[in-house]
Structure formats: structure tokens, C-alpha cells
Design an enzyme around this catalytic site. Structure first.
Site, PDB file in Angstrom:
ATOM      1  N   LYS A  14       0.859  -1.193   0.000  1.00 43.62           N
ATOM      2  CA  LYS A  14       0.000   0.000   0.000  1.00 43.62           C
ATOM      3  C   LYS A  14       0.887   1.233   0.000  1.00 43.62           C
ATOM      4  CE  LYS A  14      -4.493   1.050   0.360  1.00 43.62           C
ATOM      5  NZ  LYS A  14      -5.493   0.475  -0.561  1.00 43.62           N
ATOM      6  N   THR A  59      -4.049  -5.070   0.770  1.00 43.13           N
ATOM      7  CA  THR A  59      -3.390  -3.783   0.987  1.00 43.13           C
ATOM      8  C   THR A  59      -4.259  -2.867   1.850  1.00 43.13           C
ATOM      9  OG1 THR A  59      -4.257  -2.783  -1.053  1.00 43.13           O
ATOM     10  CG2 THR A  59      -2.161  -3.983  -1.192  1.00 43.13           C
ATOM     11  N   ASP A  60      -5.575  -3.042   1.814  1.00 44.43           N
ATOM     12  CA  ASP A  60      -6.443  -2.266   2.694  1.00 44.43           C
ATOM     13  C   ASP A  60      -6.181  -2.611   4.153  1.00 44.43           C
ATOM     14  OD1 ASP A  60      -8.805  -0.356   2.759  1.00 44.43           O
ATOM     15  OD2 ASP A  60      -9.595  -2.030   3.937  1.00 44.43           O
ATOM     16  N   ARG A 176      31.100  33.739  -5.095  1.00 41.58           N
ATOM     17  CA  ARG A 176      29.838  33.450  -5.763  1.00 41.58           C
ATOM     18  C   ARG A 176      28.782  33.073  -4.733  1.00 41.58           C
ATOM     19  NH1 ARG A 176      29.971  27.332  -8.370  1.00 41.58           N
ATOM     20  NH2 ARG A 176      30.617  26.245  -6.476  1.00 41.58           N
ATOM     21  N   GLN A 218      31.300  20.074  -4.278  1.00 40.08           N
ATOM     22  CA  GLN A 218      31.851  18.782  -3.841  1.00 40.08           C
ATOM     23  C   GLN A 218      32.643  18.938  -2.543  1.00 40.08           C
ATOM     24  OE1 GLN A 218      31.814  19.986  -6.930  1.00 40.08           O
ATOM     25  NE2 GLN A 218      31.803  18.373  -8.498  1.00 40.08           N
ATOM     26  N   ASN A 244      23.120  22.118  -7.637  1.00 42.71           N
ATOM     27  CA  ASN A 244      23.659  23.476  -7.607  1.00 42.71           C
ATOM     28  C   ASN A 244      22.614  24.426  -8.183  1.00 42.71           C
ATOM     29  OD1 ASN A 244      25.248  25.713  -7.487  1.00 42.71           O
ATOM     30  ND2 ASN A 244      26.944  24.874  -8.677  1.00 42.71           N
ATOM     31  N   HIS A 246      21.947  27.497  -9.489  1.00 45.87           N
ATOM     32  CA  HIS A 246      22.831  28.535 -10.004  1.00 45.87           C
ATOM     33  C   HIS A 246      22.218  29.927  -9.857  1.00 45.87           C
ATOM     34  CE1 HIS A 246      25.489  25.520 -11.685  1.00 45.87           C
ATOM     35  NE2 HIS A 246      24.451  24.930 -12.268  1.00 45.87           N
TER      36      HIS A 246
END
Length: 283
Positions: A14, A59-60, A176, A218, A244, A246
Site C-alpha cells: 500500500k 493492501t487495505d 559566488r 563537492q 547546484n 545557479h
């Protein structure tokens, strides 16, 4: 004549079980907001090949089990809750492996004049806590993490000294903007129950990002991984993914203006994606 075939692998469960629990501790409330997936592997071949549902847990039923367990569990740490679910499902006939994965949306008390309002909450951006439990014959294994932790620094970030060829146009820079949306996942030693350490790991990631004098994404990723492991002795490794985001300096010279690293355009695509795993050294 039809070619023979075999069922080589199967898993079912589920997905996206939505669960919100209000922890009512006196006058102050806390909200736990989870999305869980339950997945089972085992001897379910006949369900697929013969239509025989004798071993097929609905699944229920998985969904209902999550809600019933949540009523009886304090849900202080999603990892502990997921471990209890995995222990339950691994005991079912035909089940050989259980995978419980969860993401947690953060809700913080709304700050108002005079302090925090005890019953009102604000969603903290897009950040989510994550957890994944696998339980098989070898035991239970826990991986925790976080995703979409968005950060930016406007100093102490550079990128220079990289190779250049006929297709390189990126200028080198010693100053930067570095911005990213951190995704992290860390593996705990088997048997660990001190899941409150995730707060210390998050704090270590943020502190390292802020303080590190970066030569590249990195470079900073590695420093953050080392800081996270130092903050949690029970974590054996951490994997980080850092796109990244930018921010490109705008050329204002056509307008007769300079731009001393003040005006940038933020770009969504394309972006660099930096990923690595930092493990404890074996000594």
C-alpha cells in the site's frame, strides 16, 4: 506454441498512506504528518500465477494496521513507529521481507506576539524528514534522512582551477552565491534506537554548510558529511545529494551600471547535481 515464462520477482503493498496525528500534551499540541508506504516480498507466486489469494494480505489491511498502530503509538520518532510496523508484518505467513518507507512534513507552532500559539501551526517550506525500514531474515535495518532542505550562502564560496577546453565558457570565481536543496540519508548501526539524533545531524549539516570555506559544491558536501558523522556516533554513513541552484551575475554594463556581486538571476534548469557517500573509516 507459447513460450514458457516464469515469475522472477514480485513485491506489493500500500502506497501513500496519509496519517496525521495530534499529540495533545496538556495545553500544547504537536502535529505529526506522515506519508507511508508498506511493501512486502515473499512466497506470493500463486497469487500472480494461479489467482490463489490464500497468502495475499490485503493492501487495505495494511492501511488499517498503520492507523490502528498509530493510535497506540506515541509517534515520537517515525523510525521507531516504522520498526514496529515492520516487526508486525514480518510475522505474517509467506512474508520474507518488509519495506516501510515514510516521509514527514514539518509543522512548527505559529509564532505570535508573546510566544508560540499552542494550537496553530505553520508548514516549514518543503522540507521533509524521511525514513526507510527493511526487515528480513537478517533483522531490521534503518535509514533516516531529510529532503528539500533549501540553503544559500552569499560568501566563502568559490569555483576556480577547473580544466578548460574549447567548450568552456564558465568564468572562474572566488566569490559566488552557493545555493542548494539538500537531500541526505544516513544509515544507523543495527540495533540503534536513539533516533532523536536526526536533529543533531541536521544542525551539523547546516553549521558546516555555513562555516565551510568552499572551493566547490563537492568540497562542501564532503565537509558536511564528515560533520554529520561526527554529530552522531550511531550513524555509519551518510549520502548527500546537492543540486547546484545557479545564481548568475547579471551584466548591467549595457545600462551604464556596475554590478559588484549584487544582482543575480536565479536559474532552475539545467543544474549541476553533486552526490556522494561519506562512510566511517574502518580502523
Amino acid at each position: 506454441m507459447a513460450e514458457a515464462s516464469v515469475l522472477s520477482w514480485n513485491r506489493y503493498g500500500k502506497s501513500r498512506i496519509r496519517l496525521v496525528k495530534v499529540r495533545r500534551a496538556g495545553s500544547r499540541h504537536e502535529v505529526v504528518d506522515l506519508t507511508l508506504n508498506v511493501q512486502l516480498e515473499g512466497a506470493f507466486e500463486a497469487v500472480y500465477t494461479e489467482g490463489d489469494n490464500a497468502s495475499c494480505l490485503a493492501t487495505d489491511t495494511m492501511k488499517n494496521t498503520v492507523y490502528a498502530f498509530a493510535r497506540q503509538d506515541p509517534l515520537e520518532h517515525v523510525e521507531a513507529f516504522a520498526l514496529r510496523l515492520a516487526d508486525h508484518f514480518i510475522g505474517k505467513p509467506a512474508v520474507s521481507s518488509v519495506r516501510i518507507s515514510a516521509s514527514e512534513d514539518r509543522w512548527d507552532p505559529l509564532g505570535v506576539a508573546g510566544g508560540a500559539e499552542p494550537h496553530t501551526f505553520v508548514k516549514s517550506g518543503g522540507e521533509q524528514w524521511t525514513a526507510e525500514i527493511t526487515h528480513d531474515r537478517d533483522g531490521a535495518h534503518v535509514v533516516s534522512g531529510l529532503t528539500n532542505l533549501v540553503v544559500m550562502k552569499t560568501a566563502d564560496s568559490a569555483f576556480a582551477g577547473f580544466p578548460r577546453d574549447e567548450y568552456t565558457t564558465l568564468p572562474e570565481t572566488e566569490d559566488r552565491i552557493m545555493a542548494t536543496a539538500i537531500t541526505a540519508s544516513w544509515r544507523y548501526r543495527d540495533g540503534t534506537t536513539a533516533f532523536a539524533a536526526r536533529g543533531a545531524i541536521r544542525s551539523a549539516l547546516l553549521a558546516s554548510f555555513a562555516a565551510h570555506k568552499s572551493r566547490s559544491v563537492q568540497h562542501t558536501l564532503h565537509a558536511m558529511g564528515e560533520a554529520a558523522l561526527a554529530a552522531c556516533p550511531d550513524a555509519t554513513e551518510i549520502t548527500l545529494a546537492m543540486p547546484n541552484r545557479h545564481h548568475l551575475l547579471v551584466d548591467l554594463s549595457p545600462f551604464g551600471l556596475d554590478n559588484p556581486n549584487e544582482i543575480f538571476v536565479a536559474t532552475d534548469q539545467p543544474f549541476g547535481l553533486i552526490e556522494a557517500t561519506v562512510k566511517r573509516a574502518i580502523v
